[in-house]
Design a protein around this motif. Structure first.
Motif, PDB file in Angstrom:
ATOM      1  N   PHE A 125     -12.716 -15.401 -80.218  1.00  0.00           N
ATOM      2  CA  PHE A 125     -12.469 -14.240 -81.070  1.00  0.00           C
ATOM      3  C   PHE A 125     -10.977 -14.175 -81.399  1.00  0.00           C
ATOM      4  N   SER A 126     -10.665 -13.443 -82.453  1.00  0.00           N
ATOM      5  CA  SER A 126      -9.277 -13.241 -82.860  1.00  0.00           C
ATOM      6  C   SER A 126      -8.837 -11.841 -82.443  1.00  0.00           C
ATOM      7  N   PRO A 127      -7.849 -11.703 -81.557  1.00  0.00           N
ATOM      8  CA  PRO A 127      -7.375 -10.369 -81.160  1.00  0.00           C
ATOM      9  C   PRO A 127      -6.945  -9.517 -82.354  1.00  0.00           C
ATOM     10  N   SER A 128      -6.255 -10.124 -83.317  1.00  0.00           N
ATOM     11  CA  SER A 128      -5.810  -9.362 -84.482  1.00  0.00           C
ATOM     12  C   SER A 128      -7.000  -8.903 -85.318  1.00  0.00           C
ATOM     13  N   ASP A 129      -8.034  -9.749 -85.400  1.00  0.00           N
ATOM     14  CA  ASP A 129      -9.247  -9.353 -86.128  1.00  0.00           C
ATOM     15  C   ASP A 129      -9.942  -8.200 -85.421  1.00  0.00           C
ATOM     16  N   PHE A 130      -9.973  -8.245 -84.095  1.00  0.00           N
ATOM     17  CA  PHE A 130     -10.547  -7.150 -83.313  1.00  0.00           C
ATOM     18  C   PHE A 130      -9.842  -5.837 -83.628  1.00  0.00           C
ATOM     19  N   LEU A 131      -8.521  -5.881 -83.605  1.00  0.00           N
ATOM     20  CA  LEU A 131      -7.733  -4.670 -83.856  1.00  0.00           C
ATOM     21  C   LEU A 131      -7.966  -4.146 -85.267  1.00  0.00           C
ATOM     22  N   ASN A 132      -8.001  -5.066 -86.216  1.00  0.00           N
ATOM     23  CA  ASN A 132      -8.195  -4.665 -87.607  1.00  0.00           C
ATOM     24  C   ASN A 132      -9.594  -4.117 -87.839  1.00  0.00           C
ATOM     25  N   ARG A 133     -10.588  -4.796 -87.291  1.00  0.00           N
ATOM     26  CA  ARG A 133     -11.978  -4.355 -87.466  1.00  0.00           C
ATOM     27  C   ARG A 133     -12.180  -2.981 -86.844  1.00  0.00           C
ATOM     28  N   TYR A 134     -11.594  -2.779 -85.666  1.00  0.00           N
ATOM     29  CA  TYR A 134     -11.734  -1.475 -85.009  1.00  0.00           C
ATOM     30  C   TYR A 134     -11.163  -0.373 -85.894  1.00  0.00           C
ATOM     31  N   TYR A 135      -9.964  -0.612 -86.428  1.00  0.00           N
ATOM     32  CA  TYR A 135      -9.344   0.431 -87.257  1.00  0.00           C
ATOM     33  C   TYR A 135     -10.150   0.676 -88.523  1.00  0.00           C
ATOM     34  N   GLN A 136     -10.595  -0.386 -89.186  1.00  0.00           N
ATOM     35  CA  GLN A 136     -11.342  -0.218 -90.433  1.00  0.00           C
ATOM     36  C   GLN A 136     -12.655   0.529 -90.197  1.00  0.00           C
ATOM     37  N   ASN A 137     -13.345   0.205 -89.106  1.00  0.00           N
ATOM     38  CA  ASN A 137     -14.585   0.917 -88.784  1.00  0.00           C
ATOM     39  C   ASN A 137     -14.311   2.373 -88.437  1.00  0.00           C
ATOM     40  N   PHE A 138     -13.238   2.593 -87.692  1.00  0.00           N
ATOM     41  CA  PHE A 138     -12.852   3.954 -87.333  1.00  0.00           C
ATOM     42  C   PHE A 138     -12.458   4.744 -88.573  1.00  0.00           C
ATOM     43  N   LYS A 139     -11.718   4.099 -89.455  1.00  0.00           N
ATOM     44  CA  LYS A 139     -11.283   4.753 -90.696  1.00  0.00           C
ATOM     45  C   LYS A 139     -12.481   5.134 -91.555  1.00  0.00           C
ATOM     46  N   GLU A 140     -13.469   4.264 -91.598  1.00  0.00           N
ATOM     47  CA  GLU A 140     -14.656   4.524 -92.408  1.00  0.00           C
ATOM     48  C   GLU A 140     -15.396   5.765 -91.917  1.00  0.00           C
ATOM     49  N   GLN A 141     -15.342   5.996 -90.621  1.00  0.00           N
ATOM     50  CA  GLN A 141     -16.028   7.152 -90.050  1.00  0.00           C
ATOM     51  C   GLN A 141     -15.167   8.410 -90.077  1.00  0.00           C
ATOM     52  N   SER A 142     -13.860   8.260 -90.284  1.00  0.00           N
ATOM     53  CA  SER A 142     -12.937   9.392 -90.248  1.00  0.00           C
ATOM     54  C   SER A 142     -12.544   9.754 -91.664  1.00  0.00           C
ATOM     55  N   GLN A 143     -13.166  10.778 -92.207  1.00  0.00           N
ATOM     56  CA  GLN A 143     -12.991  11.129 -93.606  1.00  0.00           C
ATOM     57  C   GLN A 143     -11.534  11.368 -93.963  1.00  0.00           C
ATOM     58  N   PHE A 144     -10.782  12.034 -93.089  1.00  0.00           N
ATOM     59  CA  PHE A 144      -9.418  12.396 -93.454  1.00  0.00           C
ATOM     60  C   PHE A 144      -8.495  11.185 -93.589  1.00  0.00           C
ATOM     61  N   LEU A 145      -8.840  10.074 -92.929  1.00  0.00           N
ATOM     62  CA  LEU A 145      -8.014   8.874 -93.051  1.00  0.00           C
ATOM     63  C   LEU A 145      -8.178   8.194 -94.409  1.00  0.00           C
ATOM     64  N   LYS A 146      -9.235   8.550 -95.127  1.00  0.00           N
ATOM     65  CA  LYS A 146      -9.486   7.930 -96.425  1.00  0.00           C
ATOM     66  C   LYS A 146      -8.924   8.751 -97.587  1.00  0.00           C
ATOM     67  N   ILE A 147      -8.361   9.909 -97.301  1.00  0.00           N
ATOM     68  CA  ILE A 147      -7.812  10.747 -98.365  1.00  0.00           C
ATOM     69  C   ILE A 147      -6.567  10.079 -98.943  1.00  0.00           C
ATOM     70  N   GLN A 148      -6.541   9.939-100.247  1.00  0.00           N
ATOM     71  CA  GLN A 148      -5.412   9.320-100.933  1.00  0.00           C
ATOM     72  C   GLN A 148      -4.615  10.382-101.679  1.00  0.00           C
ATOM     73  N   SER A 149      -3.319  10.431-101.404  1.00  0.00           N
ATOM     74  CA  SER A 149      -2.465  11.400-102.087  1.00  0.00           C
ATOM     75  C   SER A 149      -2.350  11.047-103.564  1.00  0.00           C
ATOM     76  N   ALA A 150      -2.266  12.087-104.401  1.00  0.00           N
ATOM     77  CA  ALA A 150      -2.098  11.885-105.842  1.00  0.00           C
ATOM     78  C   ALA A 150      -1.417  13.117-106.422  1.00  0.00           C
ATOM     79  N   ASP A 151      -0.556  12.896-107.391  1.00  0.00           N
ATOM     80  CA  ASP A 151       0.023  14.053-108.079  1.00  0.00           C
ATOM     81  C   ASP A 151      -0.442  14.016-109.531  1.00  0.00           C
TER      82      ASP A 151
END
Length: 344
Positions: A125-151
């Protein structure tokens, strides 16, 4: 033993596998719903095993390493296996076929053959891939992390006040643009800001005030102007404070307040330039607001909103927190914690 070359610890890797079952489901080629963690870091006679899973009546003994394969792992996992067999005979562990798995970042073909001799499955396994996959999966479940600022180019919230008053009178956007002598693009931008604040709603091409929007308009002064009165400030600031993740605007207004709060640990009051650099990074817009004018404009707009609603005070282009601003930051941190706990 192979020379250590990875900065990640085995504990962190275990944390990731235990927190994100989608990763272990791929490793075991099984459905998430079929997988249960029996134990982690279980004390056995020969040591502490890393992970023990139950899946489809089989027990998976996983030895996880943050370093490349070394031959001593074979003896280690075999000892754990024998300890588990003994526990099964003593009825201290659920009965089932025990599958031995070693997970490492690197291994050679000779290691593969060594493992096959002992009926051990080796997985890389790739440690960096593990870290990235964990964050991306967590982000997908965490609505507020997907909010994009716009003016939307509306430099003050007060500019939407008259537009909404005309909307309440039954005028359409084209009629409003003529009365206000503004382009339809400007009016649409104002409506977009109002929608982000739950003041208006859209149904296809129709735009209408929400209940909250009607309350906001009813609090207007009889004289049309472009400044919010205290009552309007109160209901909007409360809405943003209590609903920080409602939209990109509510999120970004709260974010700029939090930036002042964080920066105050090292300098106070906060100069505009310091706030601008930190704010752009904190909302993840370094790439999209990459030109200096865009960075400056966005910081001006959202700091204006925060000042207008009483969260911040600006004096000589330096920013101070108000009691309302401090309260908003504390509520943001509380709401964020609740969201993270719910996600986990």
């Amino acid at each position: 033993m192979a020379k250590f070359k990875y900065s990640i610890s085995e504990k962190i890797l275990e944390d990731i596998l235990c927190a994100d079952k989608s990763l272990i489901s791929e490793i075991l080629s099984a459905n998430i719903s079929d997988i249960s963690l029996i134990s982690r870091q279980r004390n056995l006679r020969s040591g502490k095993l890393d992970l023990l899973y139950l899946c489809n009546n089989k027990i998976y003994l996983i030895e996880l390493k943050a370093v490349p394969f070394y031959t001593e792992i074979i003896e280690q996992i075999n000892n754990y296996y024998n300890d588990l067999i003994e526990l099964q005979t003593q009825n201290k562990l659920i009965y089932g076929e025990i599958i031995k798995i070693i997970m490492v970042p690197e291994f050679d073909n000779k290691h593969l053959k060594n493992c096959e001799e002992y009926n051990i499955k080796i997985i890389t396994f790739s440690p960096s891939d593990f870290l990235n996959r964990y964050y991306q999966n967590f982000k997908e479940q965490s609505q507020f992390l997907k909010i994009q600022s716009a003016d939307y180019g509306v430099v003050r919230i007060g500019l939407i006040k008259n537009t909404l008053s005309y909307l309440a009178q039954g005028l359409n956007l084209i009629e409003i643009s003529k009365i206000e002598e503004k382009s339809i693009i400007t009016i649409n931008h104002r409506i977009a800001v109002a929608q982000q604040l739950d003041l208006v709603s859209k149904n296809k091409k129709n735009v209408f005030l929400t209940d909250f929007g009607n309350s906001f308009v009813e609090l207007s002064n009889e004289i049309l102007d472009e400044r919010l009165n205290e009552n309007q400030i109160d209901i909007l600031s409360n809405f943003i404070k209590e609903n920080p993740f409602y939209s990109s605007i509510t999120y970004t207004v709260i974010s700029i307040i939090e930036c002042v709060f964080v920066l105050s640990k090292s300098i106070y009051p906060i100069p505009f330039e310091n706030l601008k650099d930190y704010f752009i990074k904190s909302v993840g817009k370094s790439d999209t607001w990459n030109k200096e004018q865009a960075r400056k404009t966005a910081t001006i707009i959202f700091s204006n909103y925060a000042v207008e609603l009483g969260f911040l005070v600006r004096v000589d282009n330096q920013f101070y927190l108000t009691p309302l601003g401090t309260q908003a930051v504390l509520l943001l941190q509380l709401n964020r914690s609740i969201k993270l706990i719910q996600t986990k």
